[in-house]
Structure formats: structure tokens, C-alpha cells
Design a protein around this motif. Structure first.
Motif, PDB file in Angstrom:
ATOM      1  N   THR A   1      10.390  36.391  18.357  1.00  0.00           N
ATOM      2  CA  THR A   1       9.341  37.398  18.263  1.00  0.00           C
ATOM      3  C   THR A   1       9.968  38.752  17.960  1.00  0.00           C
ATOM      4  O   THR A   1      10.970  39.124  18.563  1.00  0.00           O
ATOM      5  CB  THR A   1       8.542  37.472  19.577  1.00  0.00           C
ATOM      6  OG1 THR A   1       8.035  36.172  19.871  1.00  0.00           O
ATOM      7  CG2 THR A   1       7.379  38.436  19.463  1.00  0.00           C
ATOM      8  N   PHE A   2       9.370  39.460  17.021  1.00  0.00           N
ATOM      9  CA  PHE A   2       9.866  40.757  16.578  1.00  0.00           C
ATOM     10  C   PHE A   2       8.739  41.782  16.617  1.00  0.00           C
ATOM     11  O   PHE A   2       7.586  41.437  16.382  1.00  0.00           O
ATOM     12  CB  PHE A   2      10.362  40.668  15.123  1.00  0.00           C
ATOM     13  CG  PHE A   2      11.401  39.618  14.893  1.00  0.00           C
ATOM     14  CD1 PHE A   2      12.737  39.902  15.065  1.00  0.00           C
ATOM     15  CD2 PHE A   2      11.025  38.339  14.507  1.00  0.00           C
ATOM     16  CE1 PHE A   2      13.704  38.937  14.855  1.00  0.00           C
ATOM     17  CE2 PHE A   2      11.983  37.362  14.285  1.00  0.00           C
ATOM     18  CZ  PHE A   2      13.325  37.657  14.461  1.00  0.00           C
ATOM     19  N   ARG A   3       9.081  43.043  16.876  1.00  0.00           N
ATOM     20  CA  ARG A   3       8.093  44.112  16.705  1.00  0.00           C
ATOM     21  C   ARG A   3       7.671  44.112  15.242  1.00  0.00           C
ATOM     22  O   ARG A   3       8.485  43.895  14.350  1.00  0.00           O
ATOM     23  CB  ARG A   3       8.694  45.467  17.063  1.00  0.00           C
ATOM     24  CG  ARG A   3       8.914  45.693  18.528  1.00  0.00           C
ATOM     25  CD  ARG A   3       9.327  47.139  18.844  1.00  0.00           C
ATOM     26  NE  ARG A   3       9.989  47.844  17.775  1.00  0.00           N
ATOM     27  CZ  ARG A   3      11.311  48.019  17.669  1.00  0.00           C
ATOM     28  NH1 ARG A   3      12.123  47.527  18.576  1.00  0.00           N
ATOM     29  NH2 ARG A   3      11.826  48.672  16.646  1.00  0.00           N
TER      30      ARG A   3
ATOM     31  N   MET B   1       0.825  34.827  20.736  1.00  0.00           N
ATOM     32  CA  MET B   1       0.805  33.664  19.896  1.00  0.00           C
ATOM     33  C   MET B   1       0.450  32.429  20.711  1.00  0.00           C
ATOM     34  O   MET B   1       1.126  31.427  20.716  1.00  0.00           O
ATOM     35  CB  MET B   1       2.167  33.450  19.240  1.00  0.00           C
ATOM     36  CG  MET B   1       2.711  34.600  18.449  1.00  0.00           C
ATOM     37  SD  MET B   1       1.697  35.020  17.043  1.00  0.00           S
ATOM     38  CE  MET B   1       1.206  36.654  17.470  1.00  0.00           C
ATOM     39  N   SER B   2      -0.597  32.520  21.419  1.00  0.00           N
ATOM     40  CA  SER B   2      -0.921  31.443  22.340  1.00  0.00           C
ATOM     41  C   SER B   2      -1.710  30.303  21.723  1.00  0.00           C
ATOM     42  O   SER B   2      -1.787  29.241  22.305  1.00  0.00           O
ATOM     43  CB  SER B   2      -1.682  32.010  23.538  1.00  0.00           C
ATOM     44  OG  SER B   2      -2.870  32.607  23.097  1.00  0.00           O
ATOM     45  N   THR B   3      -2.312  30.501  20.560  1.00  0.00           N
ATOM     46  CA  THR B   3      -3.086  29.408  19.965  1.00  0.00           C
ATOM     47  C   THR B   3      -2.480  28.989  18.637  1.00  0.00           C
ATOM     48  O   THR B   3      -1.961  29.811  17.889  1.00  0.00           O
ATOM     49  CB  THR B   3      -4.551  29.825  19.751  1.00  0.00           C
ATOM     50  OG1 THR B   3      -4.585  30.923  18.852  1.00  0.00           O
ATOM     51  CG2 THR B   3      -5.226  30.192  21.049  1.00  0.00           C
TER      52      THR B   3
ATOM     53  N   ALA C   1       3.408  33.780  12.661  1.00  0.00           N
ATOM     54  CA  ALA C   1       2.142  34.188  13.260  1.00  0.00           C
ATOM     55  C   ALA C   1       2.240  35.689  13.484  1.00  0.00           C
ATOM     56  O   ALA C   1       3.286  36.204  13.876  1.00  0.00           O
ATOM     57  CB  ALA C   1       1.904  33.460  14.578  1.00  0.00           C
ATOM     58  N   ASP C   2       1.164  36.384  13.197  1.00  0.00           N
ATOM     59  CA  ASP C   2       1.217  37.826  13.373  1.00  0.00           C
ATOM     60  C   ASP C   2       0.085  38.338  14.241  1.00  0.00           C
ATOM     61  O   ASP C   2      -0.972  37.744  14.340  1.00  0.00           O
ATOM     62  CB  ASP C   2       1.263  38.552  12.034  1.00  0.00           C
ATOM     63  CG  ASP C   2       0.136  38.160  11.092  1.00  0.00           C
ATOM     64  OD1 ASP C   2      -0.687  37.308  11.453  1.00  0.00           O
ATOM     65  OD2 ASP C   2       0.083  38.715  10.000  1.00  0.00           O
ATOM     66  N   ALA C   3       0.395  39.427  14.876  1.00  0.00           N
ATOM     67  CA  ALA C   3      -0.545  40.178  15.707  1.00  0.00           C
ATOM     68  C   ALA C   3      -0.318  41.646  15.360  1.00  0.00           C
ATOM     69  O   ALA C   3       0.659  41.966  14.678  1.00  0.00           O
ATOM     70  CB  ALA C   3      -0.275  39.902  17.181  1.00  0.00           C
ATOM     71  N   PRO C   4      -1.172  42.537  15.798  1.00  0.00           N
ATOM     72  CA  PRO C   4      -0.991  43.945  15.437  1.00  0.00           C
ATOM     73  C   PRO C   4       0.369  44.528  15.819  1.00  0.00           C
ATOM     74  O   PRO C   4       0.898  45.369  15.110  1.00  0.00           O
ATOM     75  CB  PRO C   4      -2.115  44.655  16.194  1.00  0.00           C
ATOM     76  CG  PRO C   4      -3.162  43.615  16.347  1.00  0.00           C
ATOM     77  CD  PRO C   4      -2.414  42.323  16.540  1.00  0.00           C
TER      78      PRO C   4
ATOM     79  N   ALA D   1       5.849  36.513  15.064  1.00  0.00           N
ATOM     80  CA  ALA D   1       6.634  35.410  15.617  1.00  0.00           C
ATOM     81  C   ALA D   1       7.008  34.463  14.487  1.00  0.00           C
ATOM     82  O   ALA D   1       6.252  34.281  13.536  1.00  0.00           O
ATOM     83  CB  ALA D   1       5.840  34.671  16.681  1.00  0.00           C
ATOM     84  N   VAL D   2       8.191  33.873  14.597  1.00  0.00           N
ATOM     85  CA  VAL D   2       8.714  32.950  13.597  1.00  0.00           C
ATOM     86  C   VAL D   2       9.191  31.702  14.329  1.00  0.00           C
ATOM     87  O   VAL D   2       9.845  31.799  15.369  1.00  0.00           O
ATOM     88  CB  VAL D   2       9.899  33.580  12.826  1.00  0.00           C
ATOM     89  CG1 VAL D   2      10.437  32.636  11.771  1.00  0.00           C
ATOM     90  CG2 VAL D   2       9.508  34.909  12.214  1.00  0.00           C
ATOM     91  N   ARG D   3       8.870  30.522  13.786  1.00  0.00           N
ATOM     92  CA  ARG D   3       9.330  29.284  14.410  1.00  0.00           C
ATOM     93  C   ARG D   3       9.610  28.226  13.344  1.00  0.00           C
ATOM     94  O   ARG D   3       9.133  28.311  12.221  1.00  0.00           O
ATOM     95  CB  ARG D   3       8.311  28.751  15.402  1.00  0.00           C
ATOM     96  CG  ARG D   3       7.054  28.202  14.772  1.00  0.00           C
ATOM     97  CD  ARG D   3       6.071  27.714  15.796  1.00  0.00           C
ATOM     98  NE  ARG D   3       4.862  27.164  15.170  1.00  0.00           N
ATOM     99  CZ  ARG D   3       3.822  26.739  15.837  1.00  0.00           C
ATOM    100  NH1 ARG D   3       3.808  26.800  17.160  1.00  0.00           N
ATOM    101  NH2 ARG D   3       2.777  26.247  15.194  1.00  0.00           N
ATOM    102  N   ASP D   4      10.383  27.237  13.735  1.00  0.00           N
ATOM    103  CA  ASP D   4      10.668  26.077  12.893  1.00  0.00           C
ATOM    104  C   ASP D   4       9.594  25.043  13.183  1.00  0.00           C
ATOM    105  O   ASP D   4       9.489  24.545  14.304  1.00  0.00           O
ATOM    106  CB  ASP D   4      12.055  25.531  13.242  1.00  0.00           C
ATOM    107  CG  ASP D   4      12.464  24.321  12.421  1.00  0.00           C
ATOM    108  OD1 ASP D   4      11.603  23.730  11.730  1.00  0.00           O
ATOM    109  OD2 ASP D   4      13.642  23.957  12.482  1.00  0.00           O
ATOM    110  N   SER D   5       8.813  24.693  12.189  1.00  0.00           N
ATOM    111  CA  SER D   5       7.692  23.775  12.421  1.00  0.00           C
ATOM    112  C   SER D   5       8.145  22.361  12.763  1.00  0.00           C
ATOM    113  O   SER D   5       7.358  21.557  13.242  1.00  0.00           O
ATOM    114  CB  SER D   5       6.760  23.743  11.212  1.00  0.00           C
ATOM    115  OG  SER D   5       7.440  23.226  10.088  1.00  0.00           O
ATOM    116  N   LYS D   6       9.410  22.062  12.529  1.00  0.00           N
ATOM    117  CA  LYS D   6       9.927  20.740  12.878  1.00  0.00           C
ATOM    118  C   LYS D   6      10.466  20.706  14.312  1.00  0.00           C
ATOM    119  O   LYS D   6      10.838  19.650  14.799  1.00  0.00           O
ATOM    120  CB  LYS D   6      11.039  20.343  11.905  1.00  0.00           C
ATOM    121  CG  LYS D   6      10.564  20.225  10.455  1.00  0.00           C
ATOM    122  CD  LYS D   6      11.679  19.880   9.489  1.00  0.00           C
ATOM    123  CE  LYS D   6      12.890  20.748   9.505  1.00  0.00           C
ATOM    124  NZ  LYS D   6      12.773  22.150   9.249  1.00  0.00           N
TER     125      LYS D   6
END
Length: 63
Positions: A45-47, A1-3, A25-28, A32-37
Motif C-alpha cells: 500500500t502506497f500513499r 481495500m476491504s472488498t 485498487a485505489d482509494a482517495p 494498493a498493489v498485489r499479485d493476483s496469483k
């Protein structure tokens, strides 16, 4: 989740004033989950398979 372009607002964040902004944000292989504030606090980050099971359990409970 670098970008930053990988992130999108969750459909469960609600509308209006945006007080409940959760971004995902997802990848194969992971989600990843975040608070935008609070971007500097990082993300969880979860499998992908574990996150899918979690979401499915929420759907089942919602009924």
C-alpha cells in the motif's frame, strides 16, 4: 481495500496466459498493489501522491 470489487488488473500485466497478473485498487488517499496469483501474501500500500510520483518517473524513463 476491504472488498474484492475494488481490485482491477493493471494494464501493464500483459495479455495472453496471464502470467504477469498485477492487480491494483485505489482509494482517495492510497493505492494498493498485489499479485493476483498469490492473494494470501497480501498487498503493498502506497500513499496516492507517492504512487503517482512513482508512475510518473516510470513514464519519464520509458521516454
Amino acid at each position: 481495500m476491504s472488498t474484492s470489487d475494488n481490485w482491477r488488473k493493471s494494464s501493464y500485466s500483459g495479455g495472453g496466459d496471464g502470467n504477469n497478473c498485477v492487480e491494483i485498487a485505489d482509494a482517495p488517499d492510497h493505492i494498493a498493489v498485489r499479485d493476483s496469483k498469490a492473494l494470501t501474501r497480501g498487498a503493498l500500500t502506497f500513499r496516492a501522491s507517492a504512487f503517482a510520483a512513482f508512475i510518473e518517473s516510470l513514464r519519464y524513463q520509458k521516454g
